[in-house]
Design an enzyme around this catalytic site. Sequence first.
Site, mmCIF file in Angstrom:
data_model
loop_
_atom_site.group_PDB
_atom_site.id
_atom_site.type_symbol
_atom_site.label_atom_id
_atom_site.label_comp_id
_atom_site.label_asym_id
_atom_site.label_seq_id
_atom_site.Cartn_x
_atom_site.Cartn_y
_atom_site.Cartn_z
ATOM 1 N N ARG A 66 0.867 -1.188 0.000
ATOM 2 C CA ARG A 66 0.000 0.000 0.000
ATOM 3 C C ARG A 66 0.899 1.232 0.000
ATOM 4 O O ARG A 66 1.282 1.775 1.030
ATOM 5 C CB ARG A 66 -0.898 -0.016 1.247
ATOM 6 C CG ARG A 66 -1.802 1.181 1.393
ATOM 7 C CD ARG A 66 -2.909 1.240 0.384
ATOM 8 N NE ARG A 66 -3.791 0.092 0.470
ATOM 9 C CZ ARG A 66 -4.550 -0.313 -0.562
ATOM 10 N NH1 ARG A 66 -4.527 0.329 -1.728
ATOM 11 N NH2 ARG A 66 -5.322 -1.372 -0.426
ATOM 12 N N HIS A 91 0.957 2.245 -10.515
ATOM 13 C CA HIS A 91 0.003 2.749 -9.507
ATOM 14 C C HIS A 91 0.732 3.677 -8.525
ATOM 15 O O HIS A 91 0.867 3.381 -7.329
ATOM 16 C CB HIS A 91 -0.619 1.566 -8.775
ATOM 17 C CG HIS A 91 -1.899 1.878 -8.066
ATOM 18 N ND1 HIS A 91 -2.006 2.898 -7.145
ATOM 19 C CD2 HIS A 91 -3.121 1.316 -8.153
ATOM 20 C CE1 HIS A 91 -3.259 2.925 -6.689
ATOM 21 N NE2 HIS A 91 -3.952 1.978 -7.294
ATOM 22 N N ASP A 142 -11.831 9.167 -7.966
ATOM 23 C CA ASP A 142 -11.413 7.935 -8.642
ATOM 24 C C ASP A 142 -11.828 8.012 -10.114
ATOM 25 O O ASP A 142 -12.928 7.609 -10.476
ATOM 26 C CB ASP A 142 -12.059 6.719 -7.943
ATOM 27 C CG ASP A 142 -11.412 5.392 -8.340
ATOM 28 O OD1 ASP A 142 -10.582 5.394 -9.275
ATOM 29 O OD2 ASP A 142 -11.735 4.366 -7.712
ATOM 30 N N GLU A 196 -1.679 7.694 -11.851
ATOM 31 C CA GLU A 196 -1.290 6.352 -12.274
ATOM 32 C C GLU A 196 -1.306 6.218 -13.794
ATOM 33 O O GLU A 196 -2.336 5.915 -14.391
ATOM 34 C CB GLU A 196 -2.273 5.340 -11.659
ATOM 35 C CG GLU A 196 -2.552 5.562 -10.181
ATOM 36 C CD GLU A 196 -3.797 4.817 -9.686
ATOM 37 O OE1 GLU A 196 -4.213 3.827 -10.310
ATOM 38 O OE2 GLU A 196 -4.374 5.247 -8.668
HETATM 39 O O1 G6P Z 1 -6.902 -1.443 -3.003
HETATM 40 P P1 G6P Z 1 -6.213 -1.649 -4.322
HETATM 41 O O2 G6P Z 1 -6.535 -2.969 -4.960
HETATM 42 O O3 G6P Z 1 -4.725 -1.425 -4.202
HETATM 43 O O4 G6P Z 1 -6.765 -0.539 -5.295
HETATM 44 C C1 G6P Z 1 -6.622 0.809 -5.003
HETATM 45 C C2 G6P Z 1 -7.266 1.684 -6.075
HETATM 46 O O5 G6P Z 1 -6.628 1.470 -7.307
HETATM 47 C C3 G6P Z 1 -7.035 2.336 -8.389
HETATM 48 O O6 G6P Z 1 -6.631 3.631 -8.144
HETATM 49 C C4 G6P Z 1 -8.528 2.267 -8.616
HETATM 50 O O7 G6P Z 1 -8.949 3.266 -9.520
HETATM 51 C C5 G6P Z 1 -9.296 2.378 -7.329
HETATM 52 O O8 G6P Z 1 -10.678 2.116 -7.582
HETATM 53 C C6 G6P Z 1 -8.756 1.421 -6.278
HETATM 54 O O9 G6P Z 1 -9.478 1.566 -5.077
#
Ligand code: G6P
Length: 302
Positions: A57, A162, A206, A267
């Site tokens: 994260r 990301h 988002d 991203e």
């Molecule tokens: O919790 P994760 O699987 O790491 O995803 C984290 C985030 O990733 C991207 O930014 C998506 O657009 C989000 O919708 C999602 O919540």
Amino acid sequence: MPVEETETKVILTHPADESTSLTILKHGATVISWKYKGQEKLWLSDAAKLDGSKPVRGGIPLVFPIFGKSKDEKHPAFKLPQHGFARNSPWELLGQTTENPLTVQLGLGPEQVDPELYKLWDDGKNDFTLILSVTLGDDYLTTGIEVENTGSNDFEFNWLFHTYLRIPDVTDVVVNNFTDAKCYDQLIGENYFEKSPMISFTEEFDRIYKEIDSKVIFQVVEFGKVLTTVERDNLPDAVVWNPWIKKSEGMADFEPKDGYLKMLCIEPGHVNSFVHLKAGEKWNGKQTLRNGGEIKVQTNIY
Ligand SMILES: O=P(O)(O)OC[C@H]1O[C@H](O)[C@H](O)[C@@H](O)[C@@H]1O
């Protein structure tokens, strides 16, 4: 030593300035820290799992071969978990490729992916090699990916960096150059054109911005000063994400809970459509994060 390898990490230190460095976790080949002259430029959750039990994260997790979760039951990536398996696999350090600027490469092939996970992509039929090049420049960090189809059947995939940027306060920043770009808002499930001259953040955010020309850069600007510039090569889409209060509370690995104020995900990726890769062919995409920069205003109308 400009490049140091431990059991779990690879650390790059700028040969002319040891306060500029970066750390790559071999798990997911996740860049978890980029320090420019002592200042941390990436956000990493205090509760991020760095032991390989979960995707990280924070930092720069790698999304492949699917962005999000496929909704199409017939799609070969339908059974894969959210964001695929690259961010959740142990990559291997291939070595240093250049000294100036300092660059290392990490690799991933099917044999390194958990077999249970790998099987979920098209019944394990797709043979591939991923090579990630990470460059630590004087004032920039470049991550470049090469995807090679080493098998005998064609496949398709999404790619995305990301990137979690660390910022002083998300309510004080704006991001430029999305104006007039096509956008899919994941929170309301609608497509529209972005009309704001600068995007700003006062609630959960988002959005998938689509098909943006490579020459358009994105800049995180605080009180008229550019904090970070994001450049892209062959990555037409960009997701912009901030989980805000409720979503952060729901993520066990997101700490501190008000950490959403200190982060913003920009991203770059190829996620609005799939890259179709024929057997034997290669595809490349690249992002560069640069400290600072002169404000540049660009349009998405051609
Ligand atoms: O919790 P994760 O699987 O790491 O995803 C984290 C985030 O990733 C991207 O930014 C998506 O657009 C989000 O919708 C999602 O919540």
